[in-house]
Motif scaffolding. Sequence first.
Motif, short mmCIF file in Angstrom:
data_model
loop_
_atom_site.label_atom_id
_atom_site.label_comp_id
_atom_site.label_asym_id
_atom_site.label_seq_id
_atom_site.Cartn_x
_atom_site.Cartn_y
_atom_site.Cartn_z
N ALA A 277 0.90 -1.09 -0.04
CA ALA A 277 -0.13 -0.01 -0.10
C ALA A 277 0.81 1.34 0.07
O ALA A 277 0.45 2.21 -0.71
CB ALA A 277 -0.90 -0.07 1.28
N ALA A 278 1.97 1.21 0.83
CA ALA A 278 2.77 2.60 0.90
C ALA A 278 3.50 2.68 -0.52
O ALA A 278 3.82 3.81 -0.98
CB ALA A 278 3.79 2.30 2.06
N SER A 279 4.01 1.71 -0.89
CA SER A 279 4.68 1.55 -2.23
C SER A 279 3.92 2.02 -3.40
O SER A 279 4.31 2.80 -4.18
CB SER A 279 5.17 0.28 -2.47
N GLU A 280 2.61 1.66 -3.33
CA GLU A 280 1.61 1.97 -4.40
C GLU A 280 1.18 3.50 -4.31
O GLU A 280 1.16 4.27 -5.38
CB GLU A 280 0.57 1.21 -4.60
N ARG A 281 0.85 4.00 -3.12
CA ARG A 281 1.09 5.48 -2.93
C ARG A 281 1.98 6.50 -3.36
O ARG A 281 1.72 7.32 -4.05
CB ARG A 281 0.30 5.70 -1.44
N ALA A 282 3.04 5.77 -3.07
CA ALA A 282 4.67 6.35 -3.45
C ALA A 282 4.59 6.52 -5.02
O ALA A 282 4.74 7.77 -5.46
CB ALA A 282 5.65 5.90 -3.06
N ASP B 297 10.10 5.44 2.41
CA ASP B 297 11.19 5.55 3.59
C ASP B 297 10.43 4.33 4.62
O ASP B 297 10.95 3.57 5.30
CB ASP B 297 11.47 6.75 4.22
N TRP B 298 9.21 4.66 4.79
CA TRP B 298 8.43 3.78 5.52
C TRP B 298 8.57 2.24 4.90
O TRP B 298 8.71 1.32 5.96
CB TRP B 298 6.83 4.42 5.67
N ALA B 299 8.04 2.23 3.78
CA ALA B 299 7.86 0.80 3.43
C ALA B 299 9.36 0.19 3.52
O ALA B 299 9.40 -0.93 3.70
CB ALA B 299 7.54 1.00 1.78
N GLN B 300 10.52 0.92 3.43
CA GLN B 300 11.75 0.29 3.17
C GLN B 300 12.17 -0.26 4.77
O GLN B 300 12.50 -1.32 4.86
CB GLN B 300 12.70 1.26 2.90
#
Length: 216
Positions: free
Chosen positions: A93-98, A115-118
């Motif tokens: 989800a975080a990667s796709e929003r990025a 950064d959060w996803a990593q």
Amino acid sequence: MAFDVYDDYEQGERVQQWLRKNGVSILVGIALGLALIFGWQQWKSHRAGHEQAAAGEYSALQAAAATNKTSESDVRTETLMKEYSDTAWAVFAASERAQRSVMAGQFDKAAGDLDWAQAHAKDDTLKSLVSLRFAQLKYAQGKPQEALTALDSFPGKGFSASTQELRGDVLVKLGRQDDARKAYQAAIAAMGDSAPQRGVVQTKLDDLAVAGKQGA
């Protein structure tokens, strides 16, 4: 026969004495063992429900994103990141929003999500996905050399078609047409015959051939 009876009686007495000395510890051990088994089953059940709920939230997020419901997409993404941060669905989800933020030119927002996803990616597949998004961010920011550095340090072997296509785009920006051609060819080789992106990459490859003839 008398000795047999005595031996049986003596054996019984010894067993009872041993139980009196060790019975409590045995019972405690059995209780602990049962508690551990029950606890493990409960944990597995909770974990399965947790993962299922996260998957449902992610499915709803995808439906919202597909219909351009930005507010709902953001709310569901935040829910996944806060309540299901220990699942792969939150990283997706975080990667796709990025990625959506990059397309909208919101680079700082994209960087924060990445950064959060990593920090929460736990396996090579997730780490590869986040690295790909970072490279896409650098390319969109007009930093092809930084994008190439990110691709060169790419973990694992996942997303090979996407990474090779992006590598080709980056190398074109850097004026390295021969290397870009190899990257596009590698991208096509990594795709299935019916891959939707195959025609796009082939067009990029053909454009390089035309540019090469004009420059000859």
